[in-house]
Design a protein around this motif. Sequence first.
Motif, PDB file in Angstrom:
ATOM      1  N   GLY A 168       0.788  -1.226   0.000  1.00 52.09           N
ATOM      2  CA  GLY A 168       0.000   0.000   0.000  1.00 52.09           C
ATOM      3  C   GLY A 168       0.816   1.269   0.000  1.00 52.09           C
ATOM      4  O   GLY A 168       0.237   2.366   0.012  1.00 52.09           O
ATOM      5  N   TYR A 169       2.152   1.153  -0.014  1.00 46.21           N
ATOM      6  CA  TYR A 169       2.969   2.368   0.041  1.00 46.21           C
ATOM      7  C   TYR A 169       3.486   2.683  -1.366  1.00 46.21           C
ATOM      8  O   TYR A 169       4.620   2.348  -1.734  1.00 46.21           O
ATOM      9  CB  TYR A 169       4.145   2.199   1.008  1.00 46.21           C
ATOM     10  N   ARG A 170       2.613   3.328  -2.151  1.00 46.50           N
ATOM     11  CA  ARG A 170       3.010   3.760  -3.485  1.00 46.50           C
ATOM     12  C   ARG A 170       2.324   5.041  -3.897  1.00 46.50           C
ATOM     13  O   ARG A 170       2.928   5.922  -4.490  1.00 46.50           O
ATOM     14  CB  ARG A 170       2.716   2.656  -4.523  1.00 46.50           C
ATOM     15  N   SER A 171       1.016   5.151  -3.576  1.00 51.97           N
ATOM     16  CA  SER A 171       0.254   6.305  -4.031  1.00 51.97           C
ATOM     17  C   SER A 171      -0.873   6.616  -3.055  1.00 51.97           C
ATOM     18  O   SER A 171      -1.442   5.715  -2.423  1.00 51.97           O
ATOM     19  CB  SER A 171      -0.343   6.032  -5.416  1.00 51.97           C
ATOM     20  N   PHE A 172      -1.218   7.897  -2.943  1.00 45.30           N
ATOM     21  CA  PHE A 172      -2.386   8.293  -2.161  1.00 45.30           C
ATOM     22  C   PHE A 172      -3.671   7.764  -2.784  1.00 45.30           C
ATOM     23  O   PHE A 172      -4.681   7.611  -2.093  1.00 45.30           O
ATOM     24  CB  PHE A 172      -2.459   9.821  -2.057  1.00 45.30           C
ATOM     25  N   ASN A 173      -3.661   7.490  -4.085  1.00 51.43           N
ATOM     26  CA  ASN A 173      -4.852   7.051  -4.804  1.00 51.43           C
ATOM     27  C   ASN A 173      -4.885   5.548  -5.039  1.00 51.43           C
ATOM     28  O   ASN A 173      -5.682   5.058  -5.829  1.00 51.43           O
ATOM     29  CB  ASN A 173      -4.955   7.779  -6.144  1.00 51.43           C
ATOM     30  N   GLY A 174      -3.993   4.807  -4.364  1.00 56.62           N
ATOM     31  CA  GLY A 174      -3.988   3.363  -4.532  1.00 56.62           C
ATOM     32  C   GLY A 174      -5.247   2.729  -3.971  1.00 56.62           C
ATOM     33  O   GLY A 174      -5.861   3.226  -3.031  1.00 56.62           O
ATOM     34  N   SER A 175      -5.614   1.613  -4.556  1.00 60.61           N
ATOM     35  CA  SER A 175      -6.777   0.859  -4.083  1.00 60.61           C
ATOM     36  C   SER A 175      -6.300  -0.289  -3.211  1.00 60.61           C
ATOM     37  O   SER A 175      -5.471  -1.101  -3.630  1.00 60.61           O
ATOM     38  CB  SER A 175      -7.581   0.310  -5.261  1.00 60.61           C
ATOM     39  N   GLU A 190       4.727  10.665  11.578  1.00 63.03           N
ATOM     40  CA  GLU A 190       4.875   9.269  11.165  1.00 63.03           C
ATOM     41  C   GLU A 190       5.281   9.140   9.704  1.00 63.03           C
ATOM     42  O   GLU A 190       6.313   8.523   9.380  1.00 63.03           O
ATOM     43  CB  GLU A 190       3.576   8.497  11.427  1.00 63.03           C
ATOM     44  N   PHE A 191       4.477   9.673   8.806  1.00 62.01           N
ATOM     45  CA  PHE A 191       4.746   9.434   7.386  1.00 62.01           C
ATOM     46  C   PHE A 191       5.910  10.246   6.834  1.00 62.01           C
ATOM     47  O   PHE A 191       6.622   9.765   5.951  1.00 62.01           O
ATOM     48  CB  PHE A 191       3.465   9.618   6.577  1.00 62.01           C
ATOM     49  N   PRO A 192       6.192  11.442   7.344  1.00 61.67           N
ATOM     50  CA  PRO A 192       7.458  12.075   6.958  1.00 61.67           C
ATOM     51  C   PRO A 192       8.677  11.235   7.345  1.00 61.67           C
ATOM     52  O   PRO A 192       9.658  11.174   6.600  1.00 61.67           O
ATOM     53  CB  PRO A 192       7.419  13.409   7.711  1.00 61.67           C
ATOM     54  N   ALA A 193       8.629  10.572   8.493  1.00 68.48           N
ATOM     55  CA  ALA A 193       9.736   9.688   8.881  1.00 68.48           C
ATOM     56  C   ALA A 193       9.802   8.467   7.964  1.00 68.48           C
ATOM     57  O   ALA A 193      10.897   8.040   7.551  1.00 68.48           O
ATOM     58  CB  ALA A 193       9.564   9.244  10.333  1.00 68.48           C
ATOM     59  N   ILE A 194       8.642   7.913   7.619  1.00 66.79           N
ATOM     60  CA  ILE A 194       8.615   6.715   6.774  1.00 66.79           C
ATOM     61  C   ILE A 194       9.196   7.000   5.393  1.00 66.79           C
ATOM     62  O   ILE A 194       9.789   6.106   4.768  1.00 66.79           O
ATOM     63  CB  ILE A 194       7.177   6.162   6.692  1.00 66.79           C
ATOM     64  N   TRP A 224       6.566   7.124  -3.758  1.00 66.39           N
ATOM     65  CA  TRP A 224       7.931   6.689  -4.081  1.00 66.39           C
ATOM     66  C   TRP A 224       8.801   7.879  -4.491  1.00 66.39           C
ATOM     67  O   TRP A 224       9.963   7.955  -4.105  1.00 66.39           O
ATOM     68  CB  TRP A 224       7.893   5.675  -5.215  1.00 66.39           C
ATOM     69  N   VAL A 225       8.234   8.753  -5.291  1.00 65.62           N
ATOM     70  CA  VAL A 225       9.004   9.919  -5.748  1.00 65.62           C
ATOM     71  C   VAL A 225       9.427  10.762  -4.546  1.00 65.62           C
ATOM     72  O   VAL A 225      10.573  11.235  -4.469  1.00 65.62           O
ATOM     73  CB  VAL A 225       8.180  10.740  -6.746  1.00 65.62           C
ATOM     74  N   ARG A 226       8.520  10.930  -3.592  1.00 65.23           N
ATOM     75  CA  ARG A 226       8.866  11.690  -2.391  1.00 65.23           C
ATOM     76  C   ARG A 226       9.932  10.973  -1.569  1.00 65.23           C
ATOM     77  O   ARG A 226      10.831  11.603  -1.009  1.00 65.23           O
ATOM     78  CB  ARG A 226       7.613  11.917  -1.542  1.00 65.23           C
ATOM     79  N   SER A 227       9.816   9.651  -1.478  1.00 66.32           N
ATOM     80  CA  SER A 227      10.803   8.893  -0.728  1.00 66.32           C
ATOM     81  C   SER A 227      12.174   8.947  -1.408  1.00 66.32           C
ATOM     82  O   SER A 227      13.203   9.115  -0.741  1.00 66.32           O
ATOM     83  CB  SER A 227      10.350   7.443  -0.592  1.00 66.32           C
ATOM     84  N   GLN A 228      12.187   8.823  -2.726  1.00 66.38           N
ATOM     85  CA  GLN A 228      13.454   8.882  -3.461  1.00 66.38           C
ATOM     86  C   GLN A 228      14.133  10.239  -3.293  1.00 66.38           C
ATOM     87  O   GLN A 228      15.366  10.331  -3.316  1.00 66.38           O
ATOM     88  CB  GLN A 228      13.202   8.588  -4.945  1.00 66.38           C
ATOM     89  N   ALA A 229      13.364  11.268  -3.090  1.00 68.27           N
ATOM     90  CA  ALA A 229      13.932  12.615  -2.925  1.00 68.27           C
ATOM     91  C   ALA A 229      14.627  12.801  -1.574  1.00 68.27           C
ATOM     92  O   ALA A 229      15.368  13.766  -1.395  1.00 68.27           O
ATOM     93  CB  ALA A 229      12.832  13.663  -3.080  1.00 68.27           C
ATOM     94  N   THR A 230      14.405  11.881  -0.628  1.00 68.95           N
ATOM     95  CA  THR A 230      15.119  11.960   0.646  1.00 68.95           C
ATOM     96  C   THR A 230      16.520  11.394   0.484  1.00 68.95           C
ATOM     97  O   THR A 230      16.843  10.736  -0.515  1.00 68.95           O
ATOM     98  CB  THR A 230      14.385  11.177   1.751  1.00 68.95           C
ATOM     99  N   ASN A 231      17.342  11.581   1.498  1.00 65.50           N
ATOM    100  CA  ASN A 231      18.688  11.016   1.439  1.00 65.50           C
ATOM    101  C   ASN A 231      18.732   9.560   1.915  1.00 65.50           C
ATOM    102  O   ASN A 231      19.769   8.898   1.798  1.00 65.50           O
ATOM    103  CB  ASN A 231      19.679  11.863   2.247  1.00 65.50           C
ATOM    104  N   GLY A 232      17.631   9.057   2.466  1.00 65.89           N
ATOM    105  CA  GLY A 232      17.599   7.674   2.940  1.00 65.89           C
ATOM    106  C   GLY A 232      18.541   7.401   4.091  1.00 65.89           C
ATOM    107  O   GLY A 232      18.820   6.236   4.418  1.00 65.89           O
ATOM    108  N   ASP A 233      19.010   8.439   4.751  1.00 64.93           N
ATOM    109  CA  ASP A 233      20.021   8.320   5.795  1.00 64.93           C
ATOM    110  C   ASP A 233      19.348   8.303   7.173  1.00 64.93           C
ATOM    111  O   ASP A 233      18.803   9.316   7.621  1.00 64.93           O
ATOM    112  CB  ASP A 233      21.005   9.491   5.694  1.00 64.93           C
ATOM    113  N   LEU A 234      19.428   7.175   7.857  1.00 66.17           N
ATOM    114  CA  LEU A 234      18.788   7.061   9.165  1.00 66.17           C
ATOM    115  C   LEU A 234      19.580   7.759  10.261  1.00 66.17           C
ATOM    116  O   LEU A 234      19.114   7.819  11.408  1.00 66.17           O
ATOM    117  CB  LEU A 234      18.588   5.588   9.535  1.00 66.17           C
TER     118      LEU A 234
END
Length: 532
Positions: A167-174, A354-358, A404-414
């Motif tokens: 379910g983590y791909r789009s706000f409009n996912g079914s 929550e979701f900004p961290a995710i 995904w596009v938003r996640s890819q734009a992060t540095n992925g650095d924990l």
Amino acid sequence: MRGRLAALSLFIAIMLVGPAITAASAPAVPGSSPTVAGIDLEKATIPDLQRAMDRGRLSSVQLTLFYLHRIRALNPKLNAVITTNPDALRLAFESDLRRQRHRTKGAMDGIPVLVKDNIDTADRQATTAGSFALAKSRPTRDAHAVSRLRDAGAVILGKANMSQWAGYRSFNGSSGWTSVGGQTNNPYVLDRNPCGSSSGSGVAVSAHLATVAVGTETDGSIVCPSGQNGIVGVKPSLGLVSQSGVVPITAKQDTVGPMARNVVDAAILLAALNGPDRRDPATVDAASHALRDYTKFLKPQSLRGKRIGVWRDTYGVTPETIAKFDKAVQELRRLGATPVDVSIPYIDIIDANEFPAIRTEFKHYLNAYLASTGGTHPADLAGLIKFNEDNAAVEMKYFAHELWVRSQATNGDLNDPAYKALRAAATSAGQRGLDETLRNHRLDAIVSPTNNAAWKTRLGVGDGGLFVGSSGPAAVAGYANVTVPMAFDGALPLGMSFMGAKFSEPDLLALAYAFEQGTKARQLPKFLPTIG
């Protein structure tokens, strides 16, 4: 020679029991109880099935064939199963041989189990997370949860459909849609949504396509499909069950958990799944809380004398759901509990963090999973985005991948301080909200509606925020959450969630069992095409 004799014996067994199973497996009368060897599977628990197999009335091969035939008959309507395991009958036959030799491995031996298709199996089944991007991936080892099932003698029946990428791909996912498996449908009313992301697991258990199933949850993905499909779901405390070998969203919240038609079966499956795993450090810390038997806590009187918090102001809850929930609270009182109205604090802090961290966590953990998984597939999140774009007609037929596009734009650095502040705020708010509410009101647990009645599936439009958000505090805190059938809104089931402190699974299962036995709220699905 022994191998050839075993294969011949398996063939003979299948020929003997196969014709008898076919007629019994298809639901000729919608809503009628499915039976095998004269056993009403709607009423039977795993201990009942074990007793029948011990007495020679039933075999694992017979039970497995029943489910394989039923999947063949019903899955075209439900899309709950992506694939069946070509080794399932062999596993069932091996279980029957163990039983003949008095070497059974315990309560799960010979019991057919479906696992969600984001859980690795190192066999002839793919692990796709519902995407053709992983169709040629080849995990080199089982997920720890699957290894535990194999050690317990369970029959891995196949892979359940899900919400693509959990379910983590789009706000409009079914919820319940994947490009590999199509749209999973609610067995009560087929044009209604099963909720996600463990949608196939929930539908399959409710519709008797397996005895039990395994789901995963980040926030709501076990409890919502369990509530919306009229079954029991357990979202374990973080670390009780290993998440290694699971296509991830975030290790800070992801967990594997059981889904079953009754609390007894959920408790047995939880005992089989939990335990320490060196690949998941959280499970090592939780090892002392991993129990081999939860059924000993299940007593019909468990609600007597308990103080139960009643949380009504959950996100999106409808008046109809609250009316049913209020009646369920009256049932709690009748069964000996003292209900106490509560409001869980800090929900706004969870929502803000929550979701900004995710976003950062998803990139980090998914890239690590892809790097460690064999076969041919995109190497990282950037590669998955390109795969979707190159195969948009299939993968993005109904919705895009903006998450995904938003996640890819992060540095992925924990280790990034800004990310660490987000995660600390979210987790702390979840834990403080539950801890303070439980302590200040001297509560044994908190209950809330798990879900509203299932909404109509609308591919391309999304779920529209139509599900109840009661899963958030327990999910973000990493605490336990158990949902059990509560009532019906017309033809559609509703669930009630029991939430508690971390590692409170024994207590919550006991309370859920007492409520289940005192109300008997579950009803068989009727596979209605639609309702008004």
